[in-house]
Design an enzyme around this catalytic site. Sequence first.
Site, PDB file in Angstrom:
ATOM      1  N   CYS A  88      20.289  31.115  -8.304  1.00 51.95           N
ATOM      2  CA  CYS A  88      19.971  32.111  -7.272  1.00 51.95           C
ATOM      3  C   CYS A  88      21.043  32.312  -6.194  1.00 51.95           C
ATOM      4  CB  CYS A  88      18.682  31.715  -6.564  1.00 51.95           C
ATOM      5  SG  CYS A  88      17.343  31.185  -7.623  1.00 51.95           S
ATOM      6  N   HIS A 104      18.267  33.152   1.074  1.00 53.78           N
ATOM      7  CA  HIS A 104      18.951  32.123   0.290  1.00 53.78           C
ATOM      8  C   HIS A 104      20.471  32.139   0.442  1.00 53.78           C
ATOM      9  CE1 HIS A 104      18.611  29.522  -3.619  1.00 53.78           C
ATOM     10  NE2 HIS A 104      18.698  28.813  -2.507  1.00 53.78           N
TER      11      HIS A 104
HETATM   12 CA    CA Z   1      16.924  33.078  -9.290  1.00 57.10          CA
END
Ligand code: CA
Length: 465
Positions: free
Chosen positions: A86, A149
Amino acid sequence: MLLPANFRNRNRMKKSITLVASLLLTTSYSLGESTKVPNIVVILADDMGYADVGFNGCKDIPTPNLDALADSGVSFVQGYVSASVCGPSRAGLLTGRYQQRFGCGENAPEEGWPDKPRCRDAGVPKSEQLISELLKPAGYRTGVIGKWHLGIDEPLRPNSRGFDYYYGFLNGAHSFTHANRVWGKHPGLWPIYRNNEPLDYQGYLTDTFTDESVQFIERNKQRPFFLYLSYNAVHAPWQAPANVADKVSHIADKNRRVYAGMLVSMDDGIGRVIKALKDHGVYDNTVVVFLSDNGAPKTSSASSAPLRGFKGDTYEGGTRVPFVMSWPGKIKAGSRYNYPVSALDLAPTIVRLAGAKPAKKGFDGVDLMPFVKGEKSGRPHEVMWFRRDDDYAIRHKDWKLVWNNGSPSGTRKVELFNLADDPNEKTDLISKHPEKAKELQKQFDAWDSKLPDNAWWGGPANRKR
Ligand code: CA
């Protein structure tokens, strides 16, 4: 025998973040010219497999809205992200630059936040420019809704990175149904923020992100806007909403049924976002992009089949994702583009469309518009590089050299494939074409040798060493 690329200890080096003064980009844009530049909506799914959408052949999960989006524009048959997990994938997408260039080759550490100092500077350094930071000086209203993130500490949060508006959570994974206003031990319950304010939360997060996106479009319909809608669907935890149960009740396998419910909820939401663009009269002047941030995890019910491999490794199933782009009247409806493209191409494509200035450090991606419009023939990329810790791959035209160590598909051998003949990486050609393998290894090593170490210590592969 070929050996894997060097195993330099690329970690532990604390990389100080260079705080760059506010951007001094100038622009010729003015509000009176707003009809000349398109709105941009980038929708990112989380951990969705290549094969989990109708336009790539999925049979059991209904994705009518994503299929309609593909029918309205171009779907990329070989659409890649620059990382198989990610955080690095998002860092590449939003900068248009290989994230290893600035130490973001692995997910940032979260354990122990906010007490562990190493968490504080873990994210995209401010020496890099995100799409939002490039579009804002060009007159765009910028919003990110969903999973961030890319840094938890305040200087790395969305409102410090060119986004006028933020609604979402800062870390890598989150409960779809609960959140706390205070930071606790369980990252999945960390706060949901509106800008820098933690909120009480009730609802189903996919629906809430859709609601927020619809409202963002309504609020900004009079101006050019950039909306980055970053669903955490269809990432764990496995929590499907009850209101889509009838659409997935035909799926016998329980885990797949729950996964399908999460995906259907996102597909419904994307339909609502498209409807909002149409209802507010801005659809025709909006570029909509959809892709997943990485391939299907081995531990989920997602599917990249028949592509080999999973999230976390450098086989095709880790980095090749569902990927579409729509712009009514500008991109030919229902087209399929066959040469490989990259999420790194989005920043340069968007910046060009917006009439904004490119990143000072340049882009690794290219402007895709001339290719999808047929103005340029040939490949957008001769070479694509992939690296996460010890795992790497290089694709040169249709040749691909692969090494996977600690990843889900850690075969621990260098393999060579020809993707034109063997897209599912079944036949290792390394003994048949040793010279080609050496050539690709040399090419990879030359690229890799110029990269800095990861800016933090984290990730399963690193912990083994
Ligand atoms: Ca991901």
